[in-house]
Design a protein around this motif. Structure first.
Motif, PDB file in Angstrom:
ATOM      1  N   SER A  12       0.774  -1.110  -0.134  1.00  0.00           N
ATOM      2  CA  SER A  12      -0.089   0.100   0.007  1.00  0.00           C
ATOM      3  C   SER A  12       0.669   1.267  -0.304  1.00  0.00           C
ATOM      4  N   LYS A  15       1.929   1.928  -3.603  1.00  0.00           N
ATOM      5  CA  LYS A  15       0.956   2.542  -4.394  1.00  0.00           C
ATOM      6  C   LYS A  15       0.539   3.867  -3.955  1.00  0.00           C
ATOM      7  N   VAL A  19       1.321   7.050  -6.931  1.00  0.00           N
ATOM      8  CA  VAL A  19       0.097   7.999  -7.287  1.00  0.00           C
ATOM      9  C   VAL A  19       0.554   9.455  -6.614  1.00  0.00           C
ATOM     10  N   THR A  35      -7.974  13.206  -0.410  1.00  0.00           N
ATOM     11  CA  THR A  35      -8.800  12.291  -0.474  1.00  0.00           C
ATOM     12  C   THR A  35      -9.052  11.743  -2.038  1.00  0.00           C
ATOM     13  N   ALA A  38      -6.108   9.164  -2.416  1.00  0.00           N
ATOM     14  CA  ALA A  38      -6.283   8.267  -1.832  1.00  0.00           C
ATOM     15  C   ALA A  38      -7.151   7.244  -2.595  1.00  0.00           C
ATOM     16  N   THR A  39      -8.207   8.146  -3.270  1.00  0.00           N
ATOM     17  CA  THR A  39      -9.314   7.351  -4.081  1.00  0.00           C
ATOM     18  C   THR A  39      -8.508   6.755  -5.385  1.00  0.00           C
ATOM     19  N   LYS A  40      -7.504   7.593  -6.148  1.00  0.00           N
ATOM     20  CA  LYS A  40      -6.950   7.320  -7.078  1.00  0.00           C
ATOM     21  C   LYS A  40      -6.009   6.008  -6.908  1.00  0.00           C
ATOM     22  N   ALA A  41      -5.546   5.783  -5.683  1.00  0.00           N
ATOM     23  CA  ALA A  41      -4.510   4.830  -5.222  1.00  0.00           C
ATOM     24  C   ALA A  41      -5.172   3.710  -4.979  1.00  0.00           C
ATOM     25  N   ASN A  42      -6.399   3.886  -4.639  1.00  0.00           N
ATOM     26  CA  ASN A  42      -7.483   2.761  -3.990  1.00  0.00           C
ATOM     27  C   ASN A  42      -7.048   2.345  -2.678  1.00  0.00           C
ATOM     28  N   MET A  43      -6.969   3.534  -1.968  1.00  0.00           N
ATOM     29  CA  MET A  43      -6.623   3.526  -0.575  1.00  0.00           C
ATOM     30  C   MET A  43      -7.653   4.465   0.293  1.00  0.00           C
ATOM     31  N   THR A  44      -7.644   4.410   1.673  1.00  0.00           N
ATOM     32  CA  THR A  44      -8.220   5.375   2.535  1.00  0.00           C
ATOM     33  C   THR A  44      -7.282   6.494   2.886  1.00  0.00           C
TER      34      THR A  44
END
Length: 172
Positions: A12, A15, A19, A35, A38-44
């Motif tokens: 993670s 990633k 990004v 935010t 985080a979305t683009k990296a598929n993370m929170t």
């Protein structure tokens, strides 16, 4: 010694860094929304804060690494010249080409957070030419302006190179 922040490939943290490099490289510090990153990296956002503590810390990790890559290239180019200041023009052009190639012109021209001293400015400040005139002040601001202008599509890489050459012809 291995740097603490180097992530395991595919993790993670890896990633997020990939990004973040893309986002900060094209949008600069102020243009990045944590935010959206985080979305683009598929993370929170929690994962980003867990690994880096803050947007500013994440930015500093990315910027410091990219600045070190630029300084390493400059040192490599300058090392082939008898007098280090003779290689400055070539070093700046090499660094500019690299910045364009990996799309970090905005990042390198960005004021960002100013949490840590800028490695490139520090490195270039060691070179004063023309009877010890502090020309590095002009070189640093010009180089950053060229980076910014390329990032904003105001000039092309070729025009940026021509400007660096013009500066050195004027400084002789």
């Amino acid at each position: 010694m291995m740097k603490e922040w180097i992530p395991i490939p595919g993790s993670s943290k890896d990633k997020i860094l990939k990004v973040a490099l893309e986002e900060f490289g094209t949008k600069g510090y102020k243009g990045v929304n944590i935010t959206a990153l985080a979305t683009k990296a598929n993370m929170t956002t929690g994962a980003i804060y867990h690994h880096f503590g803050s947007k500013a810390n994440l930015y500093e990790v990315i910027k410091n690494e990219m600045e070190q890559r630029i300084v390493d290239r400059m040192e490599g180019v300058i090392s082939v010249f008898e007098q280090p200041d003779q290689g400055l023009e070539s070093a700046l052009i090499t660094a500019l080409k690299f910045a364009v190639e990996i799309n970090i012109c905005k990042l390198l021209s960005d004021e960002g957070t100013n949490l840590t001293p800028d490695k490139i400015t520090k490195y270039l400040s060691g070179f004063d030419i023309n009877n010890h005139m502090p020309i590095s002040i002009v070189l640093i601001s010009s180089w950053r302006s060229i980076l910014y202008s390329i990032s904003e599509n105001i000039i092309t890489l070729e025009q940026g190179i021509a400007l660096i050459k013009w500066i050195f012809n004027k400084s002789e």
